[in-house]
Design a protein around this motif. Structure first.
Motif, PDB file in Angstrom:
ATOM      1  N   LEU A 117       9.047  10.059  38.534  1.00  0.00           N
ATOM      2  CA  LEU A 117       8.915  10.947  39.687  1.00  0.00           C
ATOM      3  C   LEU A 117       9.054  12.409  39.279  1.00  0.00           C
ATOM      4  O   LEU A 117       8.391  13.284  39.836  1.00  0.00           O
ATOM      5  CB  LEU A 117       9.962  10.592  40.744  1.00  0.00           C
ATOM      6  N   VAL A 135      11.475   6.964  46.400  1.00  0.00           N
ATOM      7  CA  VAL A 135      10.589   7.921  47.064  1.00  0.00           C
ATOM      8  C   VAL A 135      11.303   8.558  48.251  1.00  0.00           C
ATOM      9  O   VAL A 135      11.227   9.773  48.466  1.00  0.00           O
ATOM     10  CB  VAL A 135       9.286   7.233  47.508  1.00  0.00           C
ATOM     11  N   ILE A 145       6.312  14.497  47.513  1.00  0.00           N
ATOM     12  CA  ILE A 145       5.565  13.313  47.107  1.00  0.00           C
ATOM     13  C   ILE A 145       5.491  12.349  48.279  1.00  0.00           C
ATOM     14  O   ILE A 145       6.253  12.444  49.246  1.00  0.00           O
ATOM     15  CB  ILE A 145       6.204  12.618  45.891  1.00  0.00           C
ATOM     16  N   THR A 146       4.577  11.384  48.159  1.00  0.00           N
ATOM     17  CA  THR A 146       4.415  10.390  49.212  1.00  0.00           C
ATOM     18  C   THR A 146       3.862   9.110  48.620  1.00  0.00           C
ATOM     19  O   THR A 146       3.124   9.142  47.629  1.00  0.00           O
ATOM     20  CB  THR A 146       3.487  10.922  50.327  1.00  0.00           C
ATOM     21  N   ALA A 147       4.212   7.973  49.197  1.00  0.00           N
ATOM     22  CA  ALA A 147       3.714   6.673  48.748  1.00  0.00           C
ATOM     23  C   ALA A 147       2.400   6.364  49.461  1.00  0.00           C
ATOM     24  O   ALA A 147       2.287   6.545  50.677  1.00  0.00           O
ATOM     25  CB  ALA A 147       4.737   5.582  49.031  1.00  0.00           C
ATOM     26  N   ALA A 255       3.084   6.313  44.147  1.00  0.00           N
ATOM     27  CA  ALA A 255       3.412   7.619  44.712  1.00  0.00           C
ATOM     28  C   ALA A 255       2.560   8.715  44.091  1.00  0.00           C
ATOM     29  O   ALA A 255       2.211   8.657  42.906  1.00  0.00           O
ATOM     30  CB  ALA A 255       4.890   7.931  44.498  1.00  0.00           C
ATOM     31  N   TYR A 359       5.677   8.382  53.108  1.00  0.00           N
ATOM     32  CA  TYR A 359       4.548   7.450  52.951  1.00  0.00           C
ATOM     33  C   TYR A 359       3.412   7.856  53.868  1.00  0.00           C
ATOM     34  O   TYR A 359       3.589   8.587  54.845  1.00  0.00           O
ATOM     35  CB  TYR A 359       4.981   6.013  53.259  1.00  0.00           C
TER      36      TYR A 359
END
Length: 371
Positions: A117, A135, A145-147, A255, A359
């Motif tokens: 990450l 995450v 960041i995002t899944a 991610a 997400y």
């Protein structure tokens, strides 16, 4: 390209007499009558323009075609050394699935000294494999960041006990070896769900040897790995998959940085679709992917690869949850909400954080590769 850019040579044109022509009148024919004599205007800039325009258009079309043939490059990092749990991604490389979807994907192995990450946030990776809870933690810290997808629909975390233990709750008040990371992941869930207490915890050094010599000790592990080592040590363990007890987090989520998602949504959609196809193929026949796994991780043996593959199918780790109707690598708002509910109940969530940024369903809703 050099020939296309050269000026065409002037050639004498031949015309059939049946073509209509412009005529200049007033000239006598040999019989004294006025006759129409074909007359052609000399080439002008206006008559040459279409030729130049066509050449320019042809050159542009060729450049576009060449560009279209160049695959989109993506660097994807896994969360550990190459293993069966990464098989679908290696399968997509081995069988050319990424190439078929216009992608040039490089897989980089994770490991004990690799913070995926952190590398993702620094722009050194395009996609990274991570745990859903990691995450969420990154979002708490303001990391953008995002899944975009979830490989494991069932988290593979297990509690491993010696033969004779019938239910997970039977381990209450019994010693269990767990790592430090358990304190912010599954241990609070076990405390809330089964009444476990902190005085049960024993240090876990990521070795099964203490378990093998102490029949009273249970330990954490992954369904696809530690039980195999314990069996190799001569003990047939009892394995409790926490996901089947209600432990909600996804695992092996994919991610990305949010700015990359905004700029490269199409490439990421193709990546998720190709990866889903790779997993479908790997679960059916893992040989191509396993060959690349062993190339990247020569210490990985055939027996452990076969065990991991078999357990992923047995527990429906990849194909469970909503996959039968929504497709491989899918995610849902409901599952993420269940994870957040668990974190809040355990006192692990912060009230001033927008966890919905962790997400997005914008990618998986366009991908439906059924198992």
């Amino acid at each position: 390209m050099g020939e296309l850019c050269q000026r065409p040579r002037q050639r004498t044109r031949r015309f059939r007499t049946s073509y209509p022509v412009r005529a200049r009148y007033g000239e006598l024919a040999h019989n004294g009558a006025f006759a129409a004599r074909p007359y052609f205007s000399p080439p002008t800039a206006m008559t040459r323009l279409p030729v130049r325009l066509l050449l320019a258009l042809a050159a542009t079309a060729l450049a576009v075609a060449v560009h279209a043939q160049q695959p989109d490059r993506l660097v994807f990092a896994t969360d550990w050394l190459a293993q069966a749990e990464h098989g679908g991604f290696y399968q997509a490389v081995a069988e050319g699935t990424y190439r078929k979807h216009g992608l040039d994907v490089t897989i980089r192995m994770g490991g004990p000294q690799v913070n995926g990450l952190q590398l993702l946030a620094a722009g050194q990776l395009d996609v990274v494999m991570s745990d859903a809870l990691q995450v969420l933690s990154a979002v708490e810290q303001g990391v953008p960041i995002t899944a975009i997808a979830a490989t494991f629909q069932k988290n593979p975390t297990v509690i491993i006990a010696h033969p004779g233990v019938g239910k997970l709750e039977d381990l209450k008040a019994k010693p269990i070896a767990v790592g430090a990371a358990a304190n912010t992941t599954f241990w609070p869930w076990l405390k809330e769900r089964f009444g476990f207490t902190d005085d049960q915890k024993r240090p876990y050094a990521f070795s099964v040897q203490p378990f093998l010599v102490d029949r009273n000790l249970s330990q954490q592990g992954f369904a696809t790995s530690e039980p195999f080592s314990i069996e190799q040590g001569g003990v047939k363990p009892v394995v409790f998959l926490l996901a089947e007890q209600g432990y909600p987090p996804y695992s092996e989520v994919l991610a990305v940085r949010r700015d990359v998602l905004a700029r490269r949504a199409d490439a990421l959609t193709r990546f998720v679709r190709a990866s889903a196809e790779g997993w479908k193929s790997y679960l059916a026949n893992p040989a191509p992917g396993n060959a690349l796994i062993k190339r990247d991780n020569p210490q990985m043996g055939d027996e452990l690869l076969a065990y991991g593959h078999r357990k992923m199918k047995e527990y429906a780790i990849v194909t469970g949850g909503d996959v039968p109707t929504a497709g491989l690598l899918t995610m849902t708002d409901k599952r993420w909400q269940q994870t957040l509910d668990f974190l809040r109940a355990a006192g692990l969530a912060k009230s001033n954080v927008d966890y919905t940024q962790a997400y997005t369903l914008s990618i998986v809703r366009d991908v439906s590769v059924l198992p």
